[in-house]
Enzyme design. Structure first.
Site, PDB file in Angstrom:
ATOM      1  N   LYS A  82      -2.942   8.450   3.140  1.00 62.94           N
ATOM      2  CA  LYS A  82      -4.156   8.289   3.958  1.00 62.94           C
ATOM      3  C   LYS A  82      -3.922   8.782   5.388  1.00 62.94           C
ATOM      4  CE  LYS A  82      -7.007   6.423   0.908  1.00 62.94           C
ATOM      5  NZ  LYS A  82      -8.024   7.286   0.245  1.00 62.94           N
TER       6      LYS A  82
ATOM      7  N   TYR B  47       0.852  -1.197   0.000  1.00 64.86           N
ATOM      8  CA  TYR B  47       0.000   0.000   0.000  1.00 64.86           C
ATOM      9  C   TYR B  47       0.891   1.251   0.000  1.00 64.86           C
ATOM     10  CZ  TYR B  47      -4.337   2.623   0.732  1.00 64.86           C
ATOM     11  OH  TYR B  47      -5.411   3.478   0.584  1.00 64.86           O
TER      12      TYR B  47
HETATM   13  P1  NAD Z   1     -12.419   4.113  -8.003  1.00 71.84           P
HETATM   14  O1  NAD Z   1     -11.291   3.898  -8.939  1.00 71.84           O
HETATM   15  O2  NAD Z   1     -13.764   3.758  -8.471  1.00 71.84           O
HETATM   16  O3  NAD Z   1     -12.433   5.613  -7.467  1.00 71.84           O
HETATM   17  C1  NAD Z   1     -11.294   6.439  -7.431  1.00 71.84           C
HETATM   18  C2  NAD Z   1     -11.695   7.736  -8.083  1.00 71.84           C
HETATM   19  O4  NAD Z   1     -10.651   8.703  -7.989  1.00 71.84           O
HETATM   20  C3  NAD Z   1     -12.005   7.581  -9.575  1.00 71.84           C
HETATM   21  O5  NAD Z   1     -13.323   7.975  -9.817  1.00 71.84           O
HETATM   22  C4  NAD Z   1     -11.035   8.540 -10.235  1.00 71.84           C
HETATM   23  O6  NAD Z   1     -11.577   9.174 -11.377  1.00 71.84           O
HETATM   24  C5  NAD Z   1     -10.792   9.515  -9.109  1.00 71.84           C
HETATM   25  N1  NAD Z   1      -9.603  10.355  -9.309  1.00 71.84           N
HETATM   26  C6  NAD Z   1      -8.302   9.987  -9.338  1.00 71.84           C
HETATM   27  N2  NAD Z   1      -7.525  11.051  -9.612  1.00 71.84           N
HETATM   28  C7  NAD Z   1      -8.358  12.122  -9.739  1.00 71.84           C
HETATM   29  C8  NAD Z   1      -8.178  13.506 -10.021  1.00 71.84           C
HETATM   30  N3  NAD Z   1      -6.955  14.022 -10.263  1.00 71.84           N
HETATM   31  N4  NAD Z   1      -9.265  14.318 -10.061  1.00 71.84           N
HETATM   32  C9  NAD Z   1     -10.511  13.821  -9.846  1.00 71.84           C
HETATM   33  N5  NAD Z   1     -10.737  12.517  -9.571  1.00 71.84           N
HETATM   34  C10 NAD Z   1      -9.687  11.684  -9.525  1.00 71.84           C
HETATM   35  O7  NAD Z   1     -12.050   3.258  -6.686  1.00 71.84           O
HETATM   36  P2  NAD Z   1     -12.680   3.243  -5.223  1.00 71.84           P
HETATM   37  O8  NAD Z   1     -12.184   1.985  -4.618  1.00 71.84           O
HETATM   38  O9  NAD Z   1     -14.139   3.504  -5.297  1.00 71.84           O
HETATM   39  O10 NAD Z   1     -11.922   4.433  -4.491  1.00 71.84           O
HETATM   40  C11 NAD Z   1     -12.580   5.530  -3.883  1.00 71.84           C
HETATM   41  C12 NAD Z   1     -11.907   5.910  -2.573  1.00 71.84           C
HETATM   42  O11 NAD Z   1     -12.062   4.845  -1.643  1.00 71.84           O
HETATM   43  C13 NAD Z   1     -10.417   6.178  -2.665  1.00 71.84           C
HETATM   44  O12 NAD Z   1     -10.095   7.266  -1.821  1.00 71.84           O
HETATM   45  C14 NAD Z   1      -9.809   4.906  -2.102  1.00 71.84           C
HETATM   46  O13 NAD Z   1      -8.535   5.148  -1.568  1.00 71.84           O
HETATM   47  C15 NAD Z   1     -10.816   4.607  -1.032  1.00 71.84           C
HETATM   48  N6  NAD Z   1     -10.811   3.223  -0.518  1.00 71.84           N
HETATM   49  C16 NAD Z   1     -10.927   2.175  -1.362  1.00 71.84           C
HETATM   50  C17 NAD Z   1     -10.912   0.875  -0.843  1.00 71.84           C
HETATM   51  C18 NAD Z   1     -10.996  -0.323  -1.761  1.00 71.84           C
HETATM   52  O14 NAD Z   1     -10.590  -1.404  -1.353  1.00 71.84           O
HETATM   53  N7  NAD Z   1     -11.512  -0.205  -2.979  1.00 71.84           N
HETATM   54  C19 NAD Z   1     -10.822   0.665   0.537  1.00 71.84           C
HETATM   55  C20 NAD Z   1     -10.702   1.797   1.378  1.00 71.84           C
HETATM   56  C21 NAD Z   1     -10.705   3.059   0.845  1.00 71.84           C
HETATM   57  O1  0WE Z   2      -6.960   3.093  -1.588  1.00 63.96           O
HETATM   58  C1  0WE Z   2      -6.953   2.087  -2.247  1.00 63.96           C
HETATM   59  C2  0WE Z   2      -6.524   2.120  -3.703  1.00 63.96           C
HETATM   60  C3  0WE Z   2      -5.753   3.351  -4.060  1.00 63.96           C
HETATM   61  C4  0WE Z   2      -5.069   3.347  -5.389  1.00 63.96           C
HETATM   62  C5  0WE Z   2      -5.103   2.296  -6.295  1.00 63.96           C
HETATM   63  C6  0WE Z   2      -4.445   2.404  -7.517  1.00 63.96           C
HETATM   64  C7  0WE Z   2      -4.396   1.262  -8.498  1.00 63.96           C
HETATM   65  C8  0WE Z   2      -4.153   1.728  -9.912  1.00 63.96           C
HETATM   66  C9  0WE Z   2      -4.382   4.471  -5.736  1.00 63.96           C
HETATM   67  N1  0WE Z   2      -3.725   4.593  -6.927  1.00 63.96           N
HETATM   68  C10 0WE Z   2      -3.766   3.579  -7.802  1.00 63.96           C
HETATM   69  N2  0WE Z   2      -3.084   3.739  -8.982  1.00 63.96           N
HETATM   70  C11 0WE Z   2      -3.179   2.857 -10.012  1.00 63.96           C
HETATM   71  O2  0WE Z   2      -2.496   3.006 -11.041  1.00 63.96           O
HETATM   72  N3  0WE Z   2      -7.321   0.900  -1.647  1.00 63.96           N
HETATM   73  C12 0WE Z   2      -7.609   0.880  -0.226  1.00 63.96           C
HETATM   74  C13 0WE Z   2      -7.383  -0.399  -2.349  1.00 63.96           C
HETATM   75  C14 0WE Z   2      -6.051  -1.064  -2.177  1.00 63.96           C
HETATM   76  O3  0WE Z   2      -5.004  -0.700  -2.937  1.00 63.96           O
HETATM   77  C15 0WE Z   2      -3.907  -1.456  -2.530  1.00 63.96           C
HETATM   78  C16 0WE Z   2      -4.306  -2.310  -1.498  1.00 63.96           C
HETATM   79  C17 0WE Z   2      -5.680  -2.059  -1.254  1.00 63.96           C
HETATM   80  C18 0WE Z   2      -6.526  -2.698  -0.218  1.00 63.96           C
HETATM   81  C19 0WE Z   2      -2.611  -1.421  -2.990  1.00 63.96           C
HETATM   82  C20 0WE Z   2      -1.672  -2.296  -2.423  1.00 63.96           C
HETATM   83  C21 0WE Z   2      -2.051  -3.156  -1.396  1.00 63.96           C
HETATM   84  C22 0WE Z   2      -3.367  -3.171  -0.915  1.00 63.96           C
END
Ligand code: NAD
Ligand code: 0WE
Length: 256
Positions: free
Chosen positions: A163, A156
């Site tokens: 975060k 991560y």
């Molecule tokens: P997602 O890819 O659907 O959402 C990420 C969003 O970030 C996308 O809509 C993308 O367009 C937007 N983004 C990135 N760069 C940007 C920029 N410069 N301007 C505007 N928008 C931008 O994935 P998600 O999992 O729904 O992620 C949403 C949030 O949830 C993130 O903050 C992620 O860290 C957090 N999160 C995700 C998980 C998981 O496991 N999926 C767990 C905990 C927290």
């Molecule tokens: O916050 C996240 C994802 C954030 C994220 C994911 C990507 C993948 C594609 C940010 N930037 C990028 N850039 C890319 O090019 N999570 C909480 C999901 C997540 O991401 C991981 C995790 C988990 C869980 C990455 C490594 C290990 C665990």
């Protein structure tokens, strides 16, 4: 009970139907909110427009949070269309793919700063741009975080640092905006298979670990997060600010 009846909201971070932000938008609309949903750029425009067309009275607007001018344009669009805001959902993160595997410390400075810019500072920029539209109302701001901010989750990496900054920003914004009646909170979600999780090596192993070790012995869904989000955005959470609410099937309480 419709918890967001008559409220106006902005949702940033919908990329596709798997996005956490999309589940939040859908749930908020079901609870009576009128929404503006942003998309990052033309690449996402068509997809997001199709989704948002299914929500009564909702509209889309472009916004790349790295561009101050786009945030300013967004403020004007919101002002000209729905006028004011009762809540803002920030569900945005980005780091370079190569920096989400292996050791953390080789990361170059420009990519470190870019990850913190998009994933942490952008909450400050969004709040600063949109705060005038929340003036005089009991506003609620919500962002998304992950437990990698507090504990080491292998790979991560820079996102964990981002975060940690984001969660500290939540506390300082809560202090700054509390006197104006605006609450600021985060949801710390367990892992969910979304676009941001795609291409992450061993993501299915992480899901398996939550499934077997979390107190509820299950993974969490976008809908689990959306229900908690509606609560935090609503007047039910009227005295909750500066907090991180875990929506992770209880995983965060475990030692081993
Ligand atoms: P997602 O890819 O659907 O959402 C990420 C969003 O970030 C996308 O809509 C993308 O367009 C937007 N983004 C990135 N760069 C940007 C920029 N410069 N301007 C505007 N928008 C931008 O994935 P998600 O999992 O729904 O992620 C949403 C949030 O949830 C993130 O903050 C992620 O860290 C957090 N999160 C995700 C998980 C998981 O496991 N999926 C767990 C905990 C927290
Ligand atoms: O916050 C996240 C994802 C954030 C994220 C994911 C990507 C993948 C594609 C940010 N930037 C990028 N850039 C890319 O090019 N999570 C909480 C999901 C997540 O991401 C991981 C995790 C988990 C869980 C990455 C490594 C290990 C665990």
């Amino acid at each position: 009970m419709r918890l967001l009846d008559g409220k106006h909201g902005l949702v940033l971070g919908v990329a596709n139907k798997w996005s956490i932000a999309w589940a939040i938008a859908r749930a908020a609309a079901e609870h009576g909110a009128r929404l503006i949903v942003t998309y990052q750029n033309e690449r996402f425009q068509k997809q997001v427009q199709q989704l948002v067309d299914t929500l009564p009275g909702a509209r889309t607007a472009p916004c790349d949070v790295a561009e101050d001018a786009q945030l300013e344009a967004l403020r004007q669009t919101v002002q000209a269309t729905i006028g004011h805001l009762d809540f803002v959902v920030h569900s945005i993160a980005h780091a370079h793919k190569d920096d989400l595997e292996g050791p953390f410390y080789p990361i170059p400075k420009d990519r470190f700063l870019a990850a913190l810019d998009i994933s942490a500072y952008s909450l400050v920029a969004v709040v600063r741009a949109l705060r005038p539209l929340m003036q005089g109302r009991s506003g609620s701001v919500l962002t998304m975080t992950y437990i990698g901010s507090e504990r080491v989750m292998p790979n991560y990496n820079v996102m964990g640092i981002a975060k940690a900054a984001l969660e500290a920003i939540v506390r300082y914004l809560a202090h700054d905006l509390g006197p104006s009646g605006i609450r600021v909170n985060a949801i710390s979600a367990g892992p969910i298979k979304t676009l941001a999780a795609s291409g992450i090596g061993d993501f299915s192993r992480i899901l398996e670990i939550y499934q077997t070790r979390s107190p509820l012995r299950r993974n969490i869904t976008q809908e689990d997060v959306a229900q908690a989000a509606v609560f935090l955005l609503s007047d039910m959470a009227s005295a909750i600010t500066g907090t991180v609410l875990y929506v992770d099937a209880g995983f965060h309480i475990m030692g081993v």
